[in-house]
Design an enzyme around this catalytic site. Sequence first.
Site, PDB file in Angstrom:
ATOM      1  N   HIS A   1    -125.226  37.112  19.753  1.00 18.90           N
ATOM      2  CA  HIS A   1    -126.419  36.967  20.589  1.00 18.90           C
ATOM      3  C   HIS A   1    -126.654  35.521  21.034  1.00 18.90           C
ATOM      4  CE1 HIS A   1    -127.104  41.059  19.641  1.00 18.90           C
ATOM      5  NE2 HIS A   1    -127.422  40.846  18.385  1.00 18.90           N
TER       6      HIS A   1
ATOM      7  N   CYS B   1    -129.222  45.773  15.656  1.00 17.09           N
ATOM      8  CA  CYS B   1    -130.499  46.458  15.456  1.00 17.09           C
ATOM      9  C   CYS B   1    -130.439  47.905  15.925  1.00 17.09           C
ATOM     10  CB  CYS B   1    -131.617  45.714  16.176  1.00 17.09           C
ATOM     11  SG  CYS B   1    -131.283  45.406  17.921  1.00 17.09           S
TER      12      CYS B   1
ATOM     13  N   ASP C   1    -114.306  33.001  18.088  1.00 14.56           N
ATOM     14  CA  ASP C   1    -115.081  33.980  17.333  1.00 14.56           C
ATOM     15  C   ASP C   1    -114.136  34.706  16.383  1.00 14.56           C
ATOM     16  OD1 ASP C   1    -118.035  35.471  17.749  1.00 14.56           O
ATOM     17  OD2 ASP C   1    -116.497  36.674  16.754  1.00 14.56           O
TER      18      ASP C   1
END
Length: 455
Positions: A11, A44, A34
């Site tokens: 994010h 979520c 990454d």
Amino acid sequence: MSKIVVIGANHAGTACIKTMLTNYGSENEVVVFDQNSNISFLGCGMALWIGQQISGPEGLFYSSKEELEQLGAKIYMNSPVESVDYDKKLVTALVDGKPHLESYDKLIFATGSTPIIPPIKGVELKDGSQEFEAKLENIQFVKLYQNAQDVIEKLKEKDISRVAVVGAGYIGVELAEAFQRKGKEVTLIDVADTCLAGYYDEDLSAIMANNLQAHGIKLAFGETVREVVGKTKVEKIITDKASYNVDMVILAVGFRPNTSLAAGKVELFKNGAFLVDKKQETSLSGVYAIGDCATIYNNASCETDYIALASNAVRTGIVAAHNACGHNLEGIGVEGSNGISIYGLNMLSTGLTLEKAKAKGFDAEEVEYSDKQKPDFIEKNNFEVTLKIVYDKESRRVLGAQMLAMTDVSLGIHLFSLAIQEGVTIDKLALTDLFFLPHFNKPYNYITMAALNAK
């Protein structure tokens, strides 16, 4: 042209990378490392996927390696960064199994957080495990896309019918609902005497606890897990007060900031997060930290804090992007606004609870008001809303708010978030111009009435 290296692309990293490339792409070279195989997974939404409230995981991704590359970034996936030489400004990453050196002019940490492994007998890792891999089968974390995918596959096995969720925070409560929706026998365990501790007052938390019990979830609050037992697979979980026969254990006790690359060179906060200023810059010039690995300014308590939320991650990524590209932008702070929806019961909070406010030294007071959302003559879809507002008695400044209803009142919490950010008093809130129409609310609505009832 400056070279900016970003470590992490979820994010915070995604927001930062997009902001830099869409605004300053021609002026900067952006290189990204990454350790994961995917970008921008909305963790979520995992419980919705596991509980089959959505059709699949596709909508839980909002960016990709391909999109960021089209914007101009150089992306290295499955490439964990092993070390940073801050003096030589060099990053060493493992790319395709081999050490890869990358120089930088500016460095941005978006390394996120890692799950806490609680000191529970039987939850030990397999020898040589680089990531969480328990000795007993069916002990799970649920953080990444791969974790959720693994759990979903295991739930197809007929011998997994009883699930214990350890930790009754937001993630634990959401997962408990998801497993129950899958027809599993669920036990929710927490050392605290309630669920969602710290976000809501105990009476509101008790309403959520009753909601969970009403849907068949067994609550084991005020219990500390001591051991997970089994031969090769999970068979039983033992607490200081009881034991439960289970087939799967989900660990949701919390997360810690991932700052292993600080190497004693970058100043850390008391909980181990990168300590940053309002520009997201660390103690080292030209080195920034964003998202769950970094601190943030709390407008409610007026202090540097650690509040790990995806919404905060996005905002900090935007701020750091502009500053790493030579601008001077300060973040305006956050209130920690959050919410949860379980079996239709919606709970929202922002800022400080009364207990937290007093613990931080405020001479705080709380006002509570409950009323139907609309006039009584609106007979359909007219639900009762409970609102609590915390404020400082001396300055009258709004410090926090909590809301509960069986309908969507989430827009209301934005009002309180803004009030805290701007230092609005409870008295000014009572006179705030809130529109009236019977379809939506009352002329003397619950927000106005709560504020008017403040002492």
